[in-house]
Design a protein around this motif. Structure first.
Motif, PDB file in Angstrom:
ATOM      1  N   MET A  64       0.817  -1.221   0.000  1.00 24.22           N
ATOM      2  CA  MET A  64       0.000   0.000   0.000  1.00 24.22           C
ATOM      3  C   MET A  64       0.844   1.261   0.000  1.00 24.22           C
ATOM      4  N   GLN A  65       2.063   1.159   0.501  1.00 25.80           N
ATOM      5  CA  GLN A  65       2.916   2.335   0.605  1.00 25.80           C
ATOM      6  C   GLN A  65       3.218   2.956  -0.758  1.00 25.80           C
ATOM      7  N   ALA A  66       3.153   2.150  -1.798  1.00 31.82           N
ATOM      8  CA  ALA A  66       3.457   2.638  -3.147  1.00 31.82           C
ATOM      9  C   ALA A  66       2.204   3.093  -3.891  1.00 31.82           C
ATOM     10  N   THR A  67       1.040   3.010  -3.262  1.00 25.17           N
ATOM     11  CA  THR A  67      -0.203   3.403  -3.935  1.00 25.17           C
ATOM     12  C   THR A  67      -0.754   4.688  -3.338  1.00 25.17           C
ATOM     13  N   ARG A  68      -1.577   5.354  -4.141  1.00 24.53           N
ATOM     14  CA  ARG A  68      -2.225   6.595  -3.713  1.00 24.53           C
ATOM     15  C   ARG A  68      -3.690   6.549  -4.145  1.00 24.53           C
ATOM     16  N   TRP A  69      -4.451   7.531  -3.669  1.00 24.80           N
ATOM     17  CA  TRP A  69      -5.896   7.448  -3.895  1.00 24.80           C
ATOM     18  C   TRP A  69      -6.268   7.417  -5.374  1.00 24.80           C
ATOM     19  N   PRO A  70      -5.559   8.087  -6.302  1.00 28.38           N
ATOM     20  CA  PRO A  70      -5.937   7.942  -7.716  1.00 28.38           C
ATOM     21  C   PRO A  70      -5.822   6.501  -8.220  1.00 28.38           C
ATOM     22  N   ASP A  71      -4.916   5.720  -7.638  1.00 28.34           N
ATOM     23  CA  ASP A  71      -4.806   4.305  -8.015  1.00 28.34           C
ATOM     24  C   ASP A  71      -6.070   3.557  -7.603  1.00 28.34           C
ATOM     25  N   TRP A  72      -6.543   3.796  -6.387  1.00 25.18           N
ATOM     26  CA  TRP A  72      -7.747   3.124  -5.900  1.00 25.18           C
ATOM     27  C   TRP A  72      -8.970   3.568  -6.707  1.00 25.18           C
ATOM     28  N   TYR A  73      -9.039   4.872  -6.954  1.00 27.93           N
ATOM     29  CA  TYR A  73     -10.146   5.425  -7.737  1.00 27.93           C
ATOM     30  C   TYR A  73     -10.151   4.842  -9.149  1.00 27.93           C
ATOM     31  N   GLY A  74      -8.986   4.730  -9.755  1.00 27.47           N
ATOM     32  CA  GLY A  74      -8.906   4.230 -11.122  1.00 27.47           C
ATOM     33  C   GLY A  74      -9.429   2.815 -11.259  1.00 27.47           C
ATOM     34  N   ARG A 127      -9.426  12.533  15.016  1.00 22.27           N
ATOM     35  CA  ARG A 127      -8.263  12.058  15.764  1.00 22.27           C
ATOM     36  C   ARG A 127      -7.109  13.050  15.643  1.00 22.27           C
ATOM     37  N   ARG A 128      -6.601  13.478  16.766  1.00 21.37           N
ATOM     38  CA  ARG A 128      -5.540  14.487  16.756  1.00 21.37           C
ATOM     39  C   ARG A 128      -4.244  13.972  16.144  1.00 21.37           C
ATOM     40  N   ASP A 129      -3.964  12.676  16.338  1.00 20.12           N
ATOM     41  CA  ASP A 129      -2.704  12.155  15.807  1.00 20.12           C
ATOM     42  C   ASP A 129      -2.675  12.129  14.289  1.00 20.12           C
ATOM     43  N   ALA A 130      -3.868  12.160  13.653  1.00 22.17           N
ATOM     44  CA  ALA A 130      -3.917  12.138  12.192  1.00 22.17           C
ATOM     45  C   ALA A 130      -3.258  13.377  11.593  1.00 22.17           C
ATOM     46  N   ALA A 131      -3.306  14.468  12.325  1.00 19.26           N
ATOM     47  CA  ALA A 131      -2.709  15.707  11.815  1.00 19.26           C
ATOM     48  C   ALA A 131      -1.189  15.599  11.677  1.00 19.26           C
ATOM     49  N   PHE A 132      -0.583  14.653  12.395  1.00 19.64           N
ATOM     50  CA  PHE A 132       0.868  14.509  12.356  1.00 19.64           C
ATOM     51  C   PHE A 132       1.311  13.381  11.435  1.00 19.64           C
ATOM     52  N   ALA A 133       0.350  12.729  10.776  1.00 15.42           N
ATOM     53  CA  ALA A 133       0.680  11.558   9.957  1.00 15.42           C
ATOM     54  C   ALA A 133       1.671  11.907   8.850  1.00 15.42           C
ATOM     55  N   ARG A 134       1.479  13.054   8.220  1.00 15.28           N
ATOM     56  CA  ARG A 134       2.364  13.438   7.109  1.00 15.28           C
ATOM     57  C   ARG A 134       3.824  13.547   7.575  1.00 15.28           C
ATOM     58  N   LEU A 171      -5.065   9.192   1.697  1.00 13.87           N
ATOM     59  CA  LEU A 171      -6.492   9.167   2.027  1.00 13.87           C
ATOM     60  C   LEU A 171      -6.956  10.525   2.532  1.00 13.87           C
ATOM     61  N   THR A 172      -6.161  11.183   3.361  1.00  6.13           N
ATOM     62  CA  THR A 172      -6.559  12.504   3.846  1.00  6.13           C
ATOM     63  C   THR A 172      -6.658  13.502   2.694  1.00  6.13           C
ATOM     64  N   GLU A 173      -5.811  13.340   1.687  1.00  2.00           N
ATOM     65  CA  GLU A 173      -5.893  14.203   0.504  1.00  2.00           C
ATOM     66  C   GLU A 173      -7.178  13.928  -0.273  1.00  2.00           C
ATOM     67  N   LEU A 174      -7.572  12.666  -0.340  1.00  2.00           N
ATOM     68  CA  LEU A 174      -8.846  12.312  -0.972  1.00  2.00           C
ATOM     69  C   LEU A 174     -10.001  12.945  -0.217  1.00  2.00           C
ATOM     70  N   TRP A 175      -9.960  12.905   1.108  1.00  2.00           N
ATOM     71  CA  TRP A 175     -11.015  13.539   1.897  1.00  2.00           C
ATOM     72  C   TRP A 175     -11.174  15.010   1.503  1.00  2.00           C
ATOM     73  N   ASP A 176     -10.059  15.712   1.378  1.00  2.00           N
ATOM     74  CA  ASP A 176     -10.122  17.136   1.038  1.00  2.00           C
ATOM     75  C   ASP A 176     -10.789  17.348  -0.315  1.00  2.00           C
ATOM     76  N   VAL A 177     -10.422  16.527  -1.301  1.00  2.00           N
ATOM     77  CA  VAL A 177     -10.979  16.651  -2.646  1.00  2.00           C
ATOM     78  C   VAL A 177     -12.476  16.377  -2.628  1.00  2.00           C
ATOM     79  N   VAL A 178     -12.874  15.315  -1.950  1.00  2.00           N
ATOM     80  CA  VAL A 178     -14.288  14.919  -1.924  1.00  2.00           C
ATOM     81  C   VAL A 178     -15.130  15.961  -1.197  1.00  2.00           C
TER      82      VAL A 178
END
Length: 270
Positions: A64-74, A127-134, A171-178
């Motif tokens: 999963m580390q090599a995939t991004r949301w456009p891959d899942w969407y595609g 979740r507060r820890d999600a903000a530090f995921a990047r 995934l967080t980037e997908l959330w922003d787009v959606v």
């Protein structure tokens, strides 16, 4: 890495030309196993069904580390295109992040998608820890698992035992787009929400319902299931309700009267 036993994609086609086609999307770090019983129910109703395995899922979490949301969407987009070439009405049903991707498909495809069904969809997290995921993802590859939130005894979701952080950031980037384009969702929406969900907070359903432009919107509250409701006590509610939903909308497209569904659908519309 080989695909886990039980994590394979699935498909079903009725005899002749199908009127209704449904694409089913599993969630983040999950597999088609969480959607297979739903797909089997829909196939038994005569629907054409596709349950893709999203890229990076169902093998090893490092994939999963090599995939991004456009891959899942595609992957889902290809399934929608395939069914659209054969079916009068195409629907997309999604669980959790599968619901997020379903919303994005609805935003992009417009009337080519007849309706969507969402089960505990995610568009944000508190979740507060999600903000530090990047930042954490630069130094550490994974976080604790979010899978297998099921109330029903003896049921296990086939999913990764940890969260790949680079994929989670995507995934967080997908959330922003959606969220930014929710107003583009005009199709009928059927949304199922568990009252006891230990993965996706209630604010997610409210953001979706308040943000879409659809005039045909139904929310059903599930009182006896956790996050992975498609494998839980309320699964029959979801299966029967979504079948009736698709038949009603397809009948409207075909200019006929929808048949009265057999059985009853539990759950309380909110």
């Amino acid at each position: 890495m080989p695909v886990m036993l039980g994590a394979e994609p699935f498909s079903a086609d009725p005899p002749g030309e199908p009127g209704i086609g449904v694409v089913l999307s599993h969630g983040f770090t999950g597999t088609p196993q969480s959607m297979r019983p739903w797909g089997e129910h829909l196939a038994a109703q005569g629907f054409a069904v596709r349950g893709p395995r999203l890229p990076g899922h169902g093998t090893h979490w490092r994939d999963m580390q090599a995939t991004r949301w456009p891959d899942w969407y595609g992957e889902l987009s290809r399934a929608v295109d395939e069914l659209a070439a054969r079916c009068r009405s195409v629907f997309v049903f999604g669980l959790s992040m599968g619901g997020t991707l379903t919303l994005r498909l609805a935003e992009e495809y417009g009337d080519a998608i007849a309706g969507i069904c969402l089960v505990n969809p995610s568009v944000t997290t508190l979740r507060r820890d999600a903000a530090f995921a990047r930042h954490l993802a630069r130094f550490w590859p994974w976080a604790s698992a979010v899978a297998n939130d099921v109330a029903k005894p003896g049921v296990t979701e086939l999913a990764y035992d940890r969260v790949p952080l680079r994929a989670f950031v995507s995934l967080t980037e997908l959330w922003d787009v959606v969220r930014a384009d929710l107003g583009r969702v005009r199709q009928p929406v059927l949304l199922y929400r568990s009252t006891a969900d230990h993965v996706v907070e209630p604010v997610n359903a409210r953001l979706v319902l308040d943000g879409v432009s659809s005039t045909d919107v139904t929310e059903v509250v599930l009182h006896d299931s956790y996050h992975v409701a498609t494998l839980d006590h309320d699964a029959p509610t979801i299966f029967e309700g979504s079948t009736a939903f698709a038949r009603r909308l397809d009948a409207a497209r075909a200019g006929t009267t929808s048949p009265t569904p057999t059985g009853t659908t539990a759950g309380n519309p909110a």
